[in-house]
Motif scaffolding. Structure first.
Motif, short mmCIF file in Angstrom:
data_model
loop_
_atom_site.label_atom_id
_atom_site.label_comp_id
_atom_site.label_asym_id
_atom_site.label_seq_id
_atom_site.Cartn_x
_atom_site.Cartn_y
_atom_site.Cartn_z
N MET A 242 0.83 -1.21 0.00
CA MET A 242 0.00 0.00 0.00
C MET A 242 0.86 1.26 0.00
SD MET A 242 -3.10 -1.04 2.60
CE MET A 242 -3.71 0.65 2.64
N LYS A 243 1.97 1.22 0.74
CA LYS A 243 2.89 2.36 0.73
C LYS A 243 3.55 2.52 -0.63
CE LYS A 243 3.95 2.08 5.68
NZ LYS A 243 5.03 1.89 6.69
N VAL A 244 3.89 1.38 -1.27
CA VAL A 244 4.49 1.44 -2.60
C VAL A 244 3.51 2.01 -3.61
CG1 VAL A 244 5.47 0.06 -4.47
CG2 VAL A 244 6.06 -0.47 -2.10
N VAL A 245 2.26 1.55 -3.54
CA VAL A 245 1.23 2.06 -4.44
C VAL A 245 1.04 3.56 -4.25
CG1 VAL A 245 -1.25 2.02 -4.93
CG2 VAL A 245 0.00 -0.12 -4.70
N SER A 246 0.99 4.01 -3.00
CA SER A 246 0.83 5.43 -2.72
C SER A 246 2.00 6.25 -3.25
CB SER A 246 0.68 5.64 -1.21
OG SER A 246 0.59 7.01 -0.91
N GLY A 247 3.22 5.73 -3.07
CA GLY A 247 4.40 6.45 -3.56
C GLY A 247 4.45 6.55 -5.06
N LEU A 248 4.14 5.44 -5.74
CA LEU A 248 4.17 5.45 -7.20
C LEU A 248 3.04 6.29 -7.78
CD1 LEU A 248 5.02 1.70 -7.95
CD2 LEU A 248 6.55 3.68 -8.07
N ALA A 249 1.89 6.26 -7.13
CA ALA A 249 0.75 7.04 -7.64
C ALA A 249 1.02 8.53 -7.54
CB ALA A 249 -0.51 6.67 -6.85
N THR A 250 1.68 8.95 -6.47
CA THR A 250 1.99 10.37 -6.33
C THR A 250 3.08 10.81 -7.31
OG1 THR A 250 3.52 9.80 -4.54
CG2 THR A 250 1.32 10.50 -3.92
N LYS A 251 3.82 9.87 -7.87
CA LYS A 251 4.84 10.20 -8.87
C LYS A 251 4.27 10.25 -10.28
CE LYS A 251 8.28 10.35 -5.93
NZ LYS A 251 8.98 11.62 -5.63
N SER A 252 2.98 9.94 -10.42
CA SER A 252 2.37 9.94 -11.76
C SER A 252 2.22 11.35 -12.31
CB SER A 252 1.00 9.26 -11.71
OG SER A 252 0.12 9.97 -10.84
N LYS A 253 2.23 12.34 -11.43
CA LYS A 253 2.14 13.73 -11.83
C LYS A 253 3.30 14.51 -11.24
CE LYS A 253 -1.96 13.41 -13.86
NZ LYS A 253 -2.19 13.68 -15.29
N GLU A 254 3.57 15.67 -11.82
CA GLU A 254 4.60 16.53 -11.27
C GLU A 254 4.15 17.13 -9.94
OE1 GLU A 254 7.62 17.22 -12.24
OE2 GLU A 254 7.61 16.06 -14.08
N LYS A 255 5.12 17.52 -9.13
CA LYS A 255 4.80 18.15 -7.85
C LYS A 255 4.01 19.44 -8.06
CE LYS A 255 8.74 16.34 -5.23
NZ LYS A 255 9.95 16.71 -4.44
N SER A 256 4.32 20.15 -9.13
CA SER A 256 3.60 21.39 -9.42
C SER A 256 2.13 21.13 -9.71
CB SER A 256 4.25 22.10 -10.62
OG SER A 256 4.25 21.26 -11.76
N THR A 257 1.82 19.95 -10.28
CA THR A 257 0.43 19.61 -10.57
C THR A 257 -0.35 19.40 -9.28
OG1 THR A 257 1.09 18.57 -12.65
CG2 THR A 257 -1.09 18.02 -11.79
N PHE A 258 0.23 18.63 -8.35
CA PHE A 258 -0.42 18.43 -7.05
C PHE A 258 -0.56 19.75 -6.29
CE2 PHE A 258 0.99 14.09 -7.89
CZ PHE A 258 -0.12 13.36 -7.50
N LYS A 259 0.44 20.60 -6.41
CA LYS A 259 0.38 21.89 -5.74
C LYS A 259 -0.71 22.77 -6.34
CE LYS A 259 3.37 25.71 -4.32
NZ LYS A 259 4.74 26.29 -4.41
N LYS A 260 -0.91 22.65 -7.63
CA LYS A 260 -1.94 23.42 -8.32
C LYS A 260 -3.33 23.00 -7.89
CE LYS A 260 -3.63 24.43 -12.97
NZ LYS A 260 -3.42 24.15 -14.43
N TYR A 261 -3.52 21.69 -7.65
CA TYR A 261 -4.83 21.17 -7.26
C TYR A 261 -5.11 21.32 -5.76
CZ TYR A 261 -4.88 18.91 -11.84
OH TYR A 261 -4.86 18.67 -13.18
N ARG A 262 -4.10 21.62 -4.97
CA ARG A 262 -4.26 21.62 -3.52
C ARG A 262 -5.24 22.69 -3.05
NH1 ARG A 262 1.22 22.56 -0.89
NH2 ARG A 262 1.64 20.63 -2.03
N THR A 263 -5.08 23.92 -3.54
CA THR A 263 -5.93 25.02 -3.08
C THR A 263 -7.40 24.83 -3.44
OG1 THR A 263 -4.08 26.58 -3.17
CG2 THR A 263 -6.29 27.51 -3.19
#
Length: 259
Positions: A7-28
């Motif tokens: 589950m930790k591996v899946v979570s880590g790989l899934a978060t790498k599917s997009k750039e950090k800037s993409t996750f930051k853009k969706y956060r707000t």
């Protein structure tokens, strides 16, 4: 134990599917949706953030359209962020036809023409070179080098800022730079870009070689070529010194405007 590890591996790989800037853009916008759902629930209108109902999402988009009437991108960003969060958790997109219609209605009624930035011309590059290309000042030489190399190699700012000294190879009549990762290279395959020497003025290869010598960037070094600028100098010449981290866009544009 194995399931928890996977589950930790899946979570880590899934978060790498997009750039950090993409996750930051969706956060707000995602936090706005959660806050609005909690507020509605406290007021007696039960609203579930995940999984969301299409009608509730449409109400939220209408709420944003009234609150941020001066900015149309807030609604589209919220719609994209909510859909992304549901897809990320294996759920269907809750926007639906009604939410899509609300978003399209905002674009049609409040949309404004985009103002594109003025492109850099060859005359501007020559002007910056004649002003700063032969300067002894380190930061002036860096700005002139980044402008010339970026213009001739068609590289974006992030690609130049991430350039390392070991990624630059000088040949007889050209220079090769290795772009490790770019916006169009999502899987980090990398690419070599060749920049030819110029017989006239504003030669990008000569500028890069001169700047790397002044910045003491060795060919086998793994540090960024274009680094941060110290405000106080430790050199006797009074010139600004370079740090160890790569230069940021804010600092670059601040000095670029002086040209």
């Amino acid at each position: 134990a194995e399931t928890e590890h996977l589950m930790k591996v899946v979570s880590g790989l899934a978060t790498k599917s997009k750039e950090k800037s993409t996750f930051k853009k969706y956060r707000t916008p995602w936090r706005r949706w959660i806050a609005w759902a909690l507020k509605r629930t406290k007021q007696g209108e039960r609203t579930v953030a995940l999984p969301a109902e299409p009608f509730q999402v449409a109400l939220f988009l209408a709420h944003l359209a009234e609150k941020y009437a001066h900015c149309t991108t807030v609604v589209s960003s919220a719609k994209t962020a909510i859909n992304f969060a549901h897809r990320f958790n294996g759920l269907p997109e809750p926007t639906g036809h009604l939410g899509q219609a609300v978003s399209e209605g905002v674009k049609r009624t409040r949309g404004r023409p985009k103002i594109k930035a003025t492109p850099l011309t060859k005359a501007m590059v020559r002007q910056i070179y004649r002003k700063w290309g032969k300067s002894f000042s380190l930061w002036k030489l860096m700005i002139a080098t980044m402008v010339s190399v970026g213009f001739t190699s068609w590289c974006r700012f992030e690609e130049l800022a991430s350039l390392k000294a070991c990624d630059v190879v000088f040949k007889g009549d050209h220079m090769q730079i290795f772009i490790e990762h770019s916006k169009t290279d999502q899987y980090r395959e990398g690419a070599w870009v060749m920049v030819a020497k110029s017989k006239g003025d504003c030669c990008p290869v000569w500028l890069m070689k001169r700047f790397m010598m002044r910045a003491r960037a060795r060919a086998r070094d793994n540090t960024p070529v274009f680094r941060t600028i110290w405000r106080r100098s430790l050199q006797k010449s009074g010139d600004l010194s370079l740090g160890t981290r790569r230069i940021g866009s804010t600092v670059f544009h601040r000095y670029f405007r002086l040209a």
